[in-house]
Design an enzyme around this catalytic site. Structure first.
Site, PDB file in Angstrom:
ATOM      1  N   ASP A  34      26.321 -37.679  21.952  1.00 26.50           N
ATOM      2  CA  ASP A  34      25.380 -38.740  21.553  1.00 26.50           C
ATOM      3  C   ASP A  34      24.371 -39.067  22.644  1.00 26.50           C
ATOM      4  O   ASP A  34      23.684 -40.089  22.576  1.00 26.50           O
ATOM      5  CB  ASP A  34      26.160 -40.005  21.161  1.00 26.50           C
ATOM      6  CG  ASP A  34      26.887 -40.609  22.347  1.00 26.50           C
ATOM      7  OD1 ASP A  34      26.919 -39.967  23.430  1.00 26.50           O
ATOM      8  OD2 ASP A  34      27.415 -41.724  22.216  1.00 26.50           O
ATOM      9  N   HIS A 127       5.100 -48.289  45.505  1.00 28.68           N
ATOM     10  CA  HIS A 127       3.809 -48.705  44.952  1.00 28.68           C
ATOM     11  C   HIS A 127       3.278 -49.946  45.681  1.00 28.68           C
ATOM     12  O   HIS A 127       2.090 -50.065  45.950  1.00 28.68           O
ATOM     13  CB  HIS A 127       3.978 -48.975  43.458  1.00 28.68           C
ATOM     14  CG  HIS A 127       2.721 -49.410  42.790  1.00 28.68           C
ATOM     15  ND1 HIS A 127       1.580 -48.637  42.786  1.00 28.68           N
ATOM     16  CD2 HIS A 127       2.421 -50.542  42.116  1.00 28.68           C
ATOM     17  CE1 HIS A 127       0.639 -49.281  42.131  1.00 28.68           C
ATOM     18  NE2 HIS A 127       1.118 -50.430  41.717  1.00 28.68           N
ATOM     19  N   LYS A 190     -14.183 -50.501  40.794  1.00 27.55           N
ATOM     20  CA  LYS A 190     -14.340 -50.435  39.327  1.00 27.55           C
ATOM     21  C   LYS A 190     -14.610 -51.836  38.813  1.00 27.55           C
ATOM     22  O   LYS A 190     -13.851 -52.750  39.122  1.00 27.55           O
ATOM     23  CB  LYS A 190     -13.009 -49.979  38.704  1.00 27.55           C
ATOM     24  CG  LYS A 190     -12.961 -48.552  38.321  1.00 27.55           C
ATOM     25  CD  LYS A 190     -11.675 -48.211  37.580  1.00 27.55           C
ATOM     26  CE  LYS A 190     -10.396 -48.701  38.224  1.00 27.55           C
ATOM     27  NZ  LYS A 190      -9.178 -48.126  37.670  1.00 27.55           N
ATOM     28  N   ASP A 220      -1.053 -40.859  37.259  1.00 25.23           N
ATOM     29  CA  ASP A 220      -0.311 -40.877  35.994  1.00 25.23           C
ATOM     30  C   ASP A 220      -1.157 -40.164  34.939  1.00 25.23           C
ATOM     31  O   ASP A 220      -1.056 -38.956  34.760  1.00 25.23           O
ATOM     32  CB  ASP A 220       0.020 -42.327  35.629  1.00 25.23           C
ATOM     33  CG  ASP A 220       0.989 -42.407  34.468  1.00 25.23           C
ATOM     34  OD1 ASP A 220       1.287 -41.364  33.856  1.00 25.23           O
ATOM     35  OD2 ASP A 220       1.464 -43.508  34.142  1.00 25.23           O
ATOM     36  N   GLY A 222      -4.303 -39.727  35.189  1.00 27.11           N
ATOM     37  CA  GLY A 222      -5.367 -39.028  35.916  1.00 27.11           C
ATOM     38  C   GLY A 222      -6.723 -39.695  35.756  1.00 27.11           C
ATOM     39  O   GLY A 222      -7.694 -39.308  36.406  1.00 27.11           O
TER      40      GLY A 222
HETATM   41  C1  R5P Z   1      -2.479 -48.190  40.413  1.00 30.67           C
HETATM   42  O1  R5P Z   1      -2.360 -49.275  40.950  1.00 30.67           O
HETATM   43  C2  R5P Z   1      -1.947 -46.935  41.025  1.00 30.67           C
HETATM   44  O2  R5P Z   1      -2.061 -46.953  42.432  1.00 30.67           O
HETATM   45  C3  R5P Z   1      -2.662 -45.719  40.467  1.00 30.67           C
HETATM   46  O3  R5P Z   1      -4.034 -45.815  40.788  1.00 30.67           O
HETATM   47  C4  R5P Z   1      -2.509 -45.631  38.974  1.00 30.67           C
HETATM   48  O4  R5P Z   1      -1.157 -45.760  38.603  1.00 30.67           O
HETATM   49  C5  R5P Z   1      -3.037 -44.302  38.471  1.00 30.67           C
HETATM   50  O5  R5P Z   1      -2.918 -44.261  37.092  1.00 30.67           O
HETATM   51  P1  R5P Z   1      -3.781 -43.277  36.204  1.00 30.67           P
HETATM   52  O6  R5P Z   1      -3.640 -41.901  36.814  1.00 30.67           O
HETATM   53  O7  R5P Z   1      -3.157 -43.399  34.845  1.00 30.67           O
HETATM   54  O8  R5P Z   1      -5.194 -43.752  36.228  1.00 30.67           O
END
Ligand code: R5P
Length: 310
Positions: A34, A127, A190, A220, A222
């Protein structure tokens, strides 16, 4: 000292063992029908200093649960000390109540690891540094910066390099790398001035003619990096390369990076690279085995770990 691993990153665990010149501990970590996790430690650990290598990478919940159950197994097998070695500590992005009715998942996961029976934690490029304080047990947060800096020096003329933070939140990390390389720093800011308006990328710093090195802890989707790379090239950068500690690379991220304007994405093996990552033409993986191995060695010998970064 004994080193064991779950299923998240066996290549790295084996490389760490090679560095330490010890065999990888014998344990079975498999599934019941399972999908519940079954763990059996197949060698004696009574009185041992045990290091459990496991990243909480995709599938994050399964890998976290494997880690918790392995810690429990070690505790009940009378290990003298258990160090959870998390090359990638996931669940770190919800590290404060950023909005009403949101969790602090990083604290919850820290509690779970502690309650399972870990005595120490060893991790890499958290992080947010303050997550160390979410653990009430000793927690060493290593930095990939020396490995990344060495690779940058091997591949670039640092006189023409500009280290770039892809967002305002990453400035401290980028500043530390630019200091290490003795080069200038720029920031991509940004902004969305009004809801519904598209984001504007402002570049703080003169990047024209420079080889830009974007630095971040996680890639993540990108999106952050690929957008920052475009903004830098529009401002006249000669090239843009990204150095990222944790290659989460979910969904279509590998394809996005492959078709982006990034000269190269360099990640570490804190998360085991998929075959897609390994075959991508512009992604290169560098190893953290020596760094983690040495930190494990120093922990076992009760020597300074911070001395690794002097
Ligand atoms: C955000 O605070 C992290 O340091 C990365 O910049 C973020 O997780 C990157 O995510 P993604 O690749 O989805 O833009």
């Amino acid at each position: 000292m004994k080193v064991f691993a779950g299923n998240s990153n066996r290549h790295l665990a084996e490389a760490i063992c090679k560095y330490l010149n010890v065999p990888l501990g014998n344990a079975t970590v498999k599934r019941f029908a399972d999908q519940e996790i079954f763990v059996e430690i197949s060698e004696n650990v009574r009185g041992e200093d045990v290091f459990l290598v496991q990243s909480t990478s995709f599938p994050a919940n399964d890998h976290l649960m494997e880690l918790l159950i392995m810690i429990d197994a070690m505790r009940r097998s009378s290990a003298k000390r258990i160090t959870a070695v998390l090359p990638y500590f996931g669940y770190a992005r919800q590290d404060r109540k950023a909005g009403p009715r949101t969790p602090i998942s990083a604290k919850l996961v820290a509690n779970l690891i502690t309650e399972a029976g870990a005595d120490r934690v060893l991790t890499l490029d958290l992080h947010a540094g303050q997550i160390q304080g979410f653990f009430d047990i000793p927690t060493d947060n290593l930095f990939a910066a020396p490995i990344l800096a060495r690779d940058i020096k091997d591949h670039y003329d640092t006189n023409n390099v500009m280290v770039v933070s892809p967002d305002v939140g990453g400035v401290v990390r980028a500043r530390a790398l630019s200091k290490r390389l003795d080069c200038l720093l720029a920031i991509v800011d940004k902004r969305r001035d009004r809801p519904g308006e598209s984001e504007v990328m402002n570049v703080i710093g003169d990047v024209s003619g420079k080889d830009c090195i974007l630095i971040d802890d996680i890639i993540d989707s990108g999106g952050t990096l690929c957008n920052a790379a475009e903004a830098l090239l529009k401002k006249g950068a000669t090239s843009v390369t990204a150095y990222i500690t944790h290659g989460v690379l979910s969904g279509g991220a590998v394809a996005r990076v492959a078709s982006s304007k990034l000269r190269e994405l360099v990640i570490t093996d804190s998360i085991q690279p998929t075959t897609g990552v390994q075959s991508a033409h512009n992604i290169r993986v560098i190893s953290t085995a020596g760094l983690l191995g040495e930190a494990i060695n120093r922990t076992a010998q009760e020597q300074s770990v911070s001395g690794l970064f002097d």
